[in-house]
Scaffold this motif. Structure first.
Motif, mmCIF file in Angstrom:
data_model
loop_
_atom_site.group_PDB
_atom_site.id
_atom_site.type_symbol
_atom_site.label_atom_id
_atom_site.label_comp_id
_atom_site.label_asym_id
_atom_site.label_seq_id
_atom_site.Cartn_x
_atom_site.Cartn_y
_atom_site.Cartn_z
ATOM 1 N N THR A 12 0.682 -12.107 1.775
ATOM 2 C CA THR A 12 -0.044 -10.855 1.658
ATOM 3 C C THR A 12 0.867 -9.711 2.058
ATOM 4 O O THR A 12 1.537 -9.770 3.090
ATOM 5 C CB THR A 12 -1.293 -10.864 2.554
ATOM 6 O OG1 THR A 12 -2.139 -11.951 2.162
ATOM 7 C CG2 THR A 12 -2.071 -9.561 2.414
ATOM 8 N N TYR A 20 -2.285 -6.908 -0.627
ATOM 9 C CA TYR A 20 -1.941 -7.428 -1.946
ATOM 10 C C TYR A 20 -1.560 -8.898 -1.839
ATOM 11 O O TYR A 20 -0.673 -9.269 -1.081
ATOM 12 C CB TYR A 20 -0.784 -6.633 -2.548
ATOM 13 C CG TYR A 20 -1.161 -5.926 -3.831
ATOM 14 C CD1 TYR A 20 -0.984 -6.543 -5.061
ATOM 15 C CD2 TYR A 20 -1.717 -4.659 -3.814
ATOM 16 C CE1 TYR A 20 -1.336 -5.913 -6.249
ATOM 17 C CE2 TYR A 20 -2.079 -4.012 -4.991
ATOM 18 C CZ TYR A 20 -1.890 -4.642 -6.198
ATOM 19 O OH TYR A 20 -2.259 -4.021 -7.365
ATOM 20 N N THR A 76 -6.713 -10.067 -4.295
ATOM 21 C CA THR A 76 -6.437 -8.681 -3.897
ATOM 22 C C THR A 76 -7.712 -7.889 -4.097
ATOM 23 O O THR A 76 -7.985 -7.362 -5.181
ATOM 24 C CB THR A 76 -5.287 -8.077 -4.731
ATOM 25 O OG1 THR A 76 -4.125 -8.903 -4.611
ATOM 26 C CG2 THR A 76 -4.942 -6.670 -4.240
#
Length: 308
Positions: A12, A20, A76
């Motif tokens: 992430t 994200y 996401t």
């Protein structure tokens, strides 16, 4: 069920106040530029697994491969409910993802469908950041006229209301097999073993015990801004990297737009790209990276690793 040949890792990255989700393969210390794979609408980064598995050993061993889940897709997800998405946000997201993974060094970029459209625009905005670009069925959209603007904005506002009433909610499924069947209904060429694997990446079990697609239903709301072909052509003309445009032999563009936008028009637009070549993948539909992953992988590998 399909068994991936190459293990993906997930991480992430904090990008523009979003966590994200990025899937990675290969070695961070690889000597060649990163290969960045951009998925399409209502898809996920894991969708590239079949192509990654099909790359040759030498090519795979020389690169780090990255596949993000776009905002509102996959893992996401926005922290708060969102009632619409803006195309330009994908460009800014990609810009900062490349900052994180490549710094100032150029990357090789591959995009499918919506991801191909993002890749083409981004390569015109930041030409120095892209070394090679492969566009898989990222055709853009039909031309619009300024007088369509009032109706488009009204449609956008009406669809936001429909979204608030839950009228755009995506279908859920009683089990993961139902998700796999949905994938195969949309794409009959997708083998059952790959559909079974992809279903577990494309959807997740919800608190209600049903499987929900990992895509925000707000993505179904129309873009309020018209697609301006003159702007798209200006971005195409600004691309500095060599471009390979790949399409399937099934003319998915013609099937979608039924004469409103054709492959001939798309190829006319490609004429504005200074260094472009085209290729066709046989026995494939729009999801050509699922239908013919070995062929698509070889096209990418030959173009990206070949001589200038």
């Amino acid at each position: 069920m399909y068994q991936p040949l190459r293990t993906a890792h997930t991480e992430t990255v904090r990008i523009r106040n979003l966590d994200y989700h990025v899937r990675t393969w290969g070695d961070e210390a690889a000597t060649q530029p990163p290969l960045v794979l951009l998925h399409g609408w209502m898809d996920v980064g894991a969708s590239w697994q079949f192509v990654v598995d099909a790359f040759g050993e030498a090519f795979f061993g020389s690169r780090r491969i990255l596949a993000p889940d776009w905002r509102g897709f996959g893992h996401t997800r926005p922290a708060a409910p969102c009632d619409h998405y803006v195309f330009a946000d994908y460009l800014a997201d990609l810009d900062q993802l490349l900052d994180h993974y490549a710094g100032a060094a150029p990357v090789d970029l591959v995009g499918h469908s919506m991801g191909g459209n993002i890749a083409m625009f981004y390569a015109g905005i930041r030409p120095a950041r892209i070394r090679r670009l492969v566009n898989l069925e990222g055709f853009g959209l039909p031309a619009t006229r300024p007088e369509q603007a009032p109706g488009r904005y009204a449609q956008w506002m009406d669809e936001i209301r429909r979204h608030e009433r839950g009228e755009l909610a995506l279908k859920t499924y009683g089990d993961v097999d139902g998700v796999a069947q949905r994938l195969r209904k949309t794409n009959p060429r997708l083998p059952a073993d790959k559909a079974a694997w992809l279903a577990r990446e494309w959807a997740a079990l919800g608190p209600d015990g049903r499987w929900a697609i990992l895509g925000d239903d707000a993505h179904k709301i129309v873009n309020p801004q018209l697609y301006r072909v003159d702007e798209a052509l200006a971005l195409y003309a600004a691309i500095g990297a060599p471009v390979l445009s790949v399409q399937s032999d099934s003319d998915s563009l013609g099937q979608w737009w039924k004469g409103k936008y054709t492959l001939d028009e798309y190829h006319q637009r490609l004429g504005h790209v200074r260094d472009v070549r085209t290729a066709v993948v046989q026995d494939a539909g729009h999801m050509l990276h699922h239908d013919q992953p070995q062929v698509v992988a070889q096209r990418i590998e030959d173009f990206v690793a070949g001589p200038a």
